[in-house]
Scaffold this motif. Structure first.
Motif, PDB file in Angstrom:
ATOM      1  N   HIS A 147       0.725  -1.313   0.135  1.00 24.21           N
ATOM      2  CA  HIS A 147       0.474  -0.154   0.518  1.00 24.21           C
ATOM      3  C   HIS A 147       1.246   1.288  -0.366  1.00 24.21           C
ATOM      4  O   HIS A 147       2.065   1.227   0.727  1.00 24.21           O
ATOM      5  CB  HIS A 147      -0.942  -0.107   1.656  1.00 24.21           C
ATOM      6  CG  HIS A 147      -1.712  -1.011   1.261  1.00 24.21           C
ATOM      7  ND1 HIS A 147      -1.696  -1.917   1.501  1.00 24.21           N
ATOM      8  CD2 HIS A 147      -3.519  -0.578   0.672  1.00 24.21           C
ATOM      9  CE1 HIS A 147      -2.591  -2.733   1.169  1.00 24.21           C
ATOM     10  NE2 HIS A 147      -4.050  -2.050   0.900  1.00 24.21           N
ATOM     11  N   GLN A 148      -0.069   2.467  -0.466  1.00 32.56           N
ATOM     12  CA  GLN A 148       0.937   3.727  -0.407  1.00 32.56           C
ATOM     13  C   GLN A 148       0.523   4.674   1.158  1.00 32.56           C
ATOM     14  O   GLN A 148      -0.364   4.372   1.030  1.00 32.56           O
ATOM     15  CB  GLN A 148       0.308   4.595  -1.253  1.00 32.56           C
ATOM     16  CG  GLN A 148       1.029   6.163  -1.777  1.00 32.56           C
ATOM     17  CD  GLN A 148       2.535   5.959  -2.003  1.00 32.56           C
ATOM     18  OE1 GLN A 148       2.419   4.764  -2.413  1.00 32.56           O
ATOM     19  NE2 GLN A 148       3.491   6.182  -1.118  1.00 32.56           N
ATOM     20  N   PHE A 149       1.973   5.072   1.681  1.00 32.25           N
ATOM     21  CA  PHE A 149       1.289   5.851   3.057  1.00 32.25           C
ATOM     22  C   PHE A 149       1.438   6.933   2.626  1.00 32.25           C
ATOM     23  O   PHE A 149       2.544   7.162   2.154  1.00 32.25           O
ATOM     24  CB  PHE A 149       2.411   4.999   3.707  1.00 32.25           C
ATOM     25  CG  PHE A 149       1.453   3.523   4.339  1.00 32.25           C
ATOM     26  CD1 PHE A 149       0.407   3.534   5.188  1.00 32.25           C
ATOM     27  CD2 PHE A 149       1.725   2.264   3.160  1.00 32.25           C
ATOM     28  CE1 PHE A 149       0.007   1.649   5.367  1.00 32.25           C
ATOM     29  CE2 PHE A 149       1.585   1.422   3.524  1.00 32.25           C
ATOM     30  CZ  PHE A 149       1.013   1.189   4.114  1.00 32.25           C
ATOM     31  N   VAL A 150       1.403   8.056   4.279  1.00 31.85           N
ATOM     32  CA  VAL A 150       1.505   9.201   4.015  1.00 31.85           C
ATOM     33  C   VAL A 150       1.559   9.282   5.620  1.00 31.85           C
ATOM     34  O   VAL A 150       0.568   9.365   5.945  1.00 31.85           O
ATOM     35  CB  VAL A 150       0.347  10.382   3.740  1.00 31.85           C
ATOM     36  CG1 VAL A 150       0.873  11.822   3.577  1.00 31.85           C
ATOM     37  CG2 VAL A 150      -0.016  10.164   2.184  1.00 31.85           C
ATOM     38  N   GLY A 151       2.738  10.489   5.400  1.00 36.00           N
ATOM     39  CA  GLY A 151       2.760  10.383   7.075  1.00 36.00           C
ATOM     40  C   GLY A 151       2.488  12.456   7.912  1.00 36.00           C
ATOM     41  O   GLY A 151       3.302  12.887   6.624  1.00 36.00           O
ATOM     42  N   LEU A 152       2.343  11.978   8.768  1.00 36.49           N
ATOM     43  CA  LEU A 152       1.755  14.244   8.917  1.00 36.49           C
ATOM     44  C   LEU A 152       3.029  13.882  10.187  1.00 36.49           C
ATOM     45  O   LEU A 152       2.355  12.774  10.652  1.00 36.49           O
ATOM     46  CB  LEU A 152       0.725  14.179   9.415  1.00 36.49           C
ATOM     47  CG  LEU A 152      -0.439  14.178   8.598  1.00 36.49           C
ATOM     48  CD1 LEU A 152      -1.953  14.155   8.654  1.00 36.49           C
ATOM     49  CD2 LEU A 152      -0.158  14.949   7.203  1.00 36.49           C
ATOM     50  N   ALA A 153       3.843  14.660  10.200  1.00 37.54           N
ATOM     51  CA  ALA A 153       4.640  14.093  11.402  1.00 37.54           C
ATOM     52  C   ALA A 153       4.634  16.006  12.294  1.00 37.54           C
ATOM     53  O   ALA A 153       4.435  16.480  11.812  1.00 37.54           O
ATOM     54  CB  ALA A 153       6.503  14.372  10.687  1.00 37.54           C
TER      55      ALA A 153
END
Length: 168
Positions: A147-153
């Motif tokens: 899967h493709q993921f996005v991170g908010l850091a």
């Protein structure tokens, strides 16, 4: 759709599914002081060791293993990041993480961060986003490699906290 139908045709765009983000876990990577390596007049290279941490959320729990790190190249106030480290899931499976992204903050936010203040991800003037890629052969965690993921850091007093969302 014919060969001469533009891909921006409203009918074509309407048929595409709306992307949806679903929270799956948070990585809290404990970091050591960075090493400033240097490079040029408007460019700085640095390395920040990852020395441990935790992973917690509805889809994955575990620990961040010591030994990884984050390379950053900063140009004109924006840092291009590339972190590589390992997670050990609660079931013992080891997961490789390659997390690329961007960080920039308004000067007053940088001052507040350096003073130890936790700045929420949605604060105006802060952009800290990543696109992690996971690798593992553990059957229970294979979905991470598919899967493709996005991170908010955000930076939180010696830890980089990344809320990970899967793109559905």
């Amino acid at each position: 759709m014919t060969a001469d139908t533009p891909r921006t045709d409203p009918a074509v765009l309407a048929a595409l599914p709306e992307p949806r983000l679903e929270f799956v876990f948070e990585i809290r990577a404990t970091i050591a002081p960075e090493y400033r390596i240097g490079r040029g007049a408007d460019e700085a290279l640095s390395f920040t060791p990852v020395v441990g941490g935790s992973v917690d959320g509805p889809a994955l729990r575990g620990e961040v293993l010591s030994g990884g790190g984050d390379w950053a190249v900063t140009r004109s106030g924006t840092a291009q990041l590339e972190a590589r480290y390992l997670i050990r899931a609660d079931d013992g499976a080891v997961i490789d993480v390659l997390n690329r992204g961007y960080f920039r903050a308004a000067p007053e936010l940088l001052d507040r961060m350096e003073a130890g203040e936790d700045i929420p991800e949605a604060t105006p003037g802060l952009y800290f986003r990543t696109a992690p890629v996971f690798q593992t052969d553990a059957p229970a965690h294979r979905w991470l490699a598919e899967h493709q993921f996005v991170g908010l850091a955000r930076d939180d007093r010696g830890q980089v906290c990344i809320r990970i969302f899967v793109l559905r």
